[in-house]
Design an enzyme around this catalytic site. Structure first.
Site, PDB file in Angstrom:
ATOM      1  N   THR A  17       0.869  -1.296  -0.101  1.00 16.09           N
ATOM      2  CA  THR A  17      -0.178   0.046   0.075  1.00 16.09           C
ATOM      3  C   THR A  17       0.859   1.209  -0.183  1.00 16.09           C
ATOM      4  OG1 THR A  17      -0.064  -0.256   2.384  1.00 16.09           O
ATOM      5  CG2 THR A  17      -1.947  -1.020   1.207  1.00 16.09           C
ATOM      6  N   GLY A  18       2.005   1.045   0.055  1.00 19.51           N
ATOM      7  CA  GLY A  18       3.074   2.398   0.168  1.00 19.51           C
ATOM      8  C   GLY A  18       3.116   2.853  -1.404  1.00 19.51           C
ATOM      9  N   ARG A  19       3.913   4.090  -1.343  1.00 22.18           N
ATOM     10  CA  ARG A  19       3.920   4.734  -2.686  1.00 22.18           C
ATOM     11  C   ARG A  19       4.749   3.925  -3.594  1.00 22.18           C
ATOM     12  NH1 ARG A  19       7.154   9.330  -4.581  1.00 22.18           N
ATOM     13  NH2 ARG A  19       8.407   8.681  -2.752  1.00 22.18           N
ATOM     14  N   LYS A  43      -3.910  -3.052   7.297  1.00 22.88           N
ATOM     15  CA  LYS A  43      -4.491  -2.402   6.113  1.00 22.88           C
ATOM     16  C   LYS A  43      -5.145  -3.484   5.386  1.00 22.88           C
ATOM     17  CE  LYS A  43      -2.633   1.951   5.565  1.00 22.88           C
ATOM     18  NZ  LYS A  43      -1.701   3.260   4.929  1.00 22.88           N
ATOM     19  N   ILE A  97      13.885  -4.692  -1.979  1.00 22.79           N
ATOM     20  CA  ILE A  97      14.377  -3.834  -2.419  1.00 22.79           C
ATOM     21  C   ILE A  97      14.839  -2.311  -1.541  1.00 22.79           C
ATOM     22  CG2 ILE A  97      13.240  -1.771  -4.091  1.00 22.79           C
ATOM     23  CD1 ILE A  97      13.333  -4.730  -5.303  1.00 22.79           C
ATOM     24  N   THR A  98      13.982  -2.237  -0.410  1.00 18.21           N
ATOM     25  CA  THR A  98      14.625  -1.199   0.520  1.00 18.21           C
ATOM     26  C   THR A  98      15.915  -0.746   0.378  1.00 18.21           C
ATOM     27  OG1 THR A  98      12.514  -2.175   1.719  1.00 18.21           O
ATOM     28  CG2 THR A  98      14.025  -0.337   2.949  1.00 18.21           C
ATOM     29  N   GLU A  99      16.284   0.296   0.648  1.00 24.95           N
ATOM     30  CA  GLU A  99      17.622   0.956   0.760  1.00 24.95           C
ATOM     31  C   GLU A  99      17.620   1.702   2.078  1.00 24.95           C
ATOM     32  OE1 GLU A  99      18.987   3.729  -1.942  1.00 24.95           O
ATOM     33  OE2 GLU A  99      17.100   4.802  -2.259  1.00 24.95           O
ATOM     34  N   GLU A 210      31.807  -3.489  -8.337  1.00 25.58           N
ATOM     35  CA  GLU A 210      32.264  -1.840  -8.243  1.00 25.58           C
ATOM     36  C   GLU A 210      33.357  -1.890  -6.984  1.00 25.58           C
ATOM     37  OE1 GLU A 210      28.356  -0.313  -7.425  1.00 25.58           O
ATOM     38  OE2 GLU A 210      28.673  -0.532  -5.292  1.00 25.58           O
ATOM     39  N   HIS A 249      25.743   4.870  -2.686  1.00 22.39           N
ATOM     40  CA  HIS A 249      25.479   3.951  -1.868  1.00 22.39           C
ATOM     41  C   HIS A 249      26.381   3.185  -0.714  1.00 22.39           C
ATOM     42  CE1 HIS A 249      25.381   1.206  -5.489  1.00 22.39           C
ATOM     43  NE2 HIS A 249      26.466   1.137  -4.958  1.00 22.39           N
TER      44      HIS A 249
END
Lengths: 291, 378
Positions: A17-19, A43, A97-99, A210, A249
């Site tokens: 339900t988040g953006r 929710k 996915i969260t950073e 990297e 990051h």
């Protein structure tokens, strides 16, 4: 059948339900990903783009026992709890996915997942895509054309750039795995490469590394020790990065005498892996190796 | 976030890690006032976030209050690796018989916490690892199980200390571990951990690095973080306040990209074609026009920048938003050439916006880098 995500993927969206969660649920649905349910505590009972929302993961699984994969969009403060919940419910693959998740939280949920035999991709990953079959992530689907090159990367947009070059060349991607830009990842290069080795849809592997840490060096010594029956091309970003500075990051930092591009490139070369100097030269090297 | 020695010492105090009494000062007279509350002899230490301050003359001994004031005057304002010393720490001198090392660090590859201990301390631990690896012991700790007794026993044996010190050592090792975990540290070390002439263990220095992502649960550290802002250069401070990832470099081509990996790859490509990046600037994912405008304005205002190269691959980021941001920045600062490469989400709309203002959008990042390098040499 392509690795990690494929036509059998049945997805749960945590934080639906988040953006971000809602937006990417729509894009994944448009892509053809089979999403069965979403979870946001408090929710339950709503619908997001037609997908039913539940209060907890076990409730979602009780109603949709086919769920085998979860994607996590839950904000960093609450992500730890969300991932533990998914692991605890026995979900096989969890794409985080969260950073900006605190690294001590990641350490613990990654360890717990190992005990419970769940796979974690990420955190801070663009996700996993097997072009044409399933997209569990936030990447723009159209730059990933179906093909036989496996792609593993530590960084998001750079993955898209590399995928775009490979797709344009006509080679295409079997599966692209973003292992994540944080200092600790659920899946690393070696573990991902092992999946690709077993995958009959993958003819060659591209590793996008990297600065920071020693994941590329460890991958190089793994290839050196075990041999690897499929061609591998590497690209390392951050050749011009100064020591001691965090480049974006959290994982990308040359610290305490380790983690610069030079040592990674040397290690990969010593293991017989060609390292492309530019992104656009990757396909040419692949064509040569696949001849 | 790296902590100053005196900030680390405050944490050590909170966790009852034994250390000599100390205080911090930013002027010579303050240093004297601090010393008045301590017992002689003293050590005066420069507070900087870089290593090698001893060699640079940033650590000095003093016997009297007058001497404290004198050496503080010498150290304050001196430059160590380009950084001006603004604070000194005044500590009661410890009578050291042996120097050891004890630290905890994140192990990225094993996804564990490593306990590192060495029978040789006081110097760079990487040097010990290189030159006398047998002095070093490393134990990987499962982050769920935490520090266990058998680990402490093994380390204690390795350090070859008198058995009467076991309880004291165990208390220090456990406290430092608690600090490491509870304060979300990437690194927490005591170097040297001194064995004093009267057979006590005392922390003589502190080095603590806290994970920036965890600061929301450490209000005291958030406070320090905002104090750090004042120490940045003006352009770095501006970038930080705007929420941009910015790193200053030495060249003359300003680089803006979306995503750390792509931005670094753009820098690398510029160097590959013989140019020199002036900075790293990652606008992050999903940047809106204001953010792009701010980022570009910041770079255009940097006198070192001759030309700007913008490389966008839109996933979450929308090319038309980026284009609008570029246009409004150029309305204010139209003094330097800007080279744009843009593809992905809403690419056509973005190109149309830029081309209507006479800005050509290049297809490939190679071409864009070549054009920018040529302009930087013109």
């Amino acid at each position: 059948m392509p690795i990690l995500v494929n036509e059998d993927t049945r997805l749960l969206v945590q934080g639906i339900t988040g953006r971000e969660g809602s937006f990417h649920t729509k894009l994944m649905l448009d892509y053809g990903t089979k999403i069965l349910a979403g979870v946001t505590p408090g929710k339950g009972g709503q619908k997001v783009h037609g997908i039913p929302v539940y209060d907890s993961v076990d409730e979602a699984i009780e109603k949709h026992p086919e769920i085998n994969t979860s994607i996590v969009f839950v904000p960093a403060k609450f992500a730890y709890d969300a991932v533990l919940e998914a692991v605890n419910c026995g979900i096989e693959l969890i794409v985080v996915i969260t950073e900006h998740i605190p690294v001590h939280d990641s350490l613990k949920f990654i360890r717990y997942a190992k005990y419970r035999r769940s796979l974690i991709v990420g955190p801070n990953t663009p996700g996993v895509i097997s072009p044409g079959l399933s997209k569990v992530g936030i990447m723009p689907g159209k730059v990933f054309k179906r093909g036989k090159i496996g792609l593993v990367s530590r960084s998001g947009t750079l993955t898209y750039e590399v995928a775009n070059e490979i797709s344009k060349s006509g080679l295409g991607i079997s599966t692209s795995v973003g292992i994540g830009g944080d200092p600790v990842n659920g899946l690393d290069f070696i573990e991902t490469a092992k999946f690709f080795l077993e995958d009959e849809n993958t003819d060659a592997l591209v590793i996008v590394g990297e600065i920071g840490g020693d994941a590329e060096e460890r991958f190089a010594s793994f290839i050196e020790k075990t041999g690897f029956e499929k061609p591998v091309v590497a690209y390392i970003t951050g050749r011009t990065a100064p020591p001691g500075k965090r480049m974006g990051h959290a994982g990308a930092i040359i610290s305490m005498g380790t983690g610069d591009a030079k040592s990674k490139i040397e290690a990969l070369n010593n293991a017989g892996i060609q390292v492309a100097e530019t992104v656009s030269s990757i396909p040419k090297i692949l064509f040569n190796l696949l001849k | 976030m790296k902590l100053y020695e005196y900030e680390g010492r405050r944490l050590f105090e909170l966790y009852n890690i034994p250390q000599a009494r100390s205080g911090v000062a930013s002027t010579p007279s303050e240093a004297r006032a601090v010393a008045e509350k301590l017992s002689p002899p003293y050590v005066v230490k420069a507070q900087v976030l870089v290593g090698g301050r001893g060699k640079a003359g940033g650590i000095k001994f003093a016997e009297t209050l007058e001497q404290v004031e004198l050496v503080a005057k010498k150290i304050l304002g001196m430059k160590i690796k380009g950084i001006t010393v603004k604070k000194v720490l005044i500590v009661e001198r410890v009578d050291i018989a042996r120097e050891l090392y004890l630290g905890y660090i994140l192990n990225r590859s094993l996804r564990t916490i490593d306990l590192l201990a060495s029978s040789i301390g006081g110097i760079d631990i990487e040097a010990v690892a290189r030159e006398k690896p047998r002095a070093l012991i490393k134990i990987s700790i499962d982050p769920i199980l935490g520090l266990q007794n058998f680990m402490v026993r093994r380390v204690f044996k390795h350090l070859n200390l008198d058995s009467s010190l076991f309880d004291d050592f165990k208390a220090i090792a456990s406290s430092l571990y608690s600090l490491f975990v509870e304060y979300d540290c990437e690194l927490a070390e005591i170097n040297p951990l001194a064995l004093t002439a009267d057979n006590k263990l005392v922390a003589v220095d502190s080095k603590v690095i806290i994970d920036d992502n965890s600061l929301f649960r450490h209000p005291d550290m958030l406070q320090l973080k905002s104090e750090r802002l004042a120490e940045l250069s003006e352009i770095e401070r501006k970038a930080k306040l705007l929420g941009l990832s910015y790193v200053k470099l030495n060249g003359n081509i300003g680089i803006i990209g979306n995503g750390a990996g792509l931005t670094m790859a753009t820098m690398d490509l510029v160097s590959f074609y013989g140019g020199a990046p002036a900075n790293f600037l990652d606008i992050g994912g999903g940047a809106r026009r204001e953010r792009v405008e701010n980022a570009l304005s910041l770079i255009l205002e940097d006198p070192q920048v001759k030309v700007v190269l913008i490389n966008i691959l839109g996933g979450i980021t929308k090319c038309d938003e980026v284009a609008l941001g570029i246009v409004s920045a150029l309305e204010k600062h139209d003094n330097k050439p800007v080279v744009v490469r843009m593809m992905g989400t809403r690419e056509d709309e973005g190109k149309a916006i830029l081309e209507s203002r006479g800005i050509k959008v290049l297809e490939s990042m190679d071409e864009a880098a070549r054009v920018a390098v040529n302009l930087s040499k013109g």
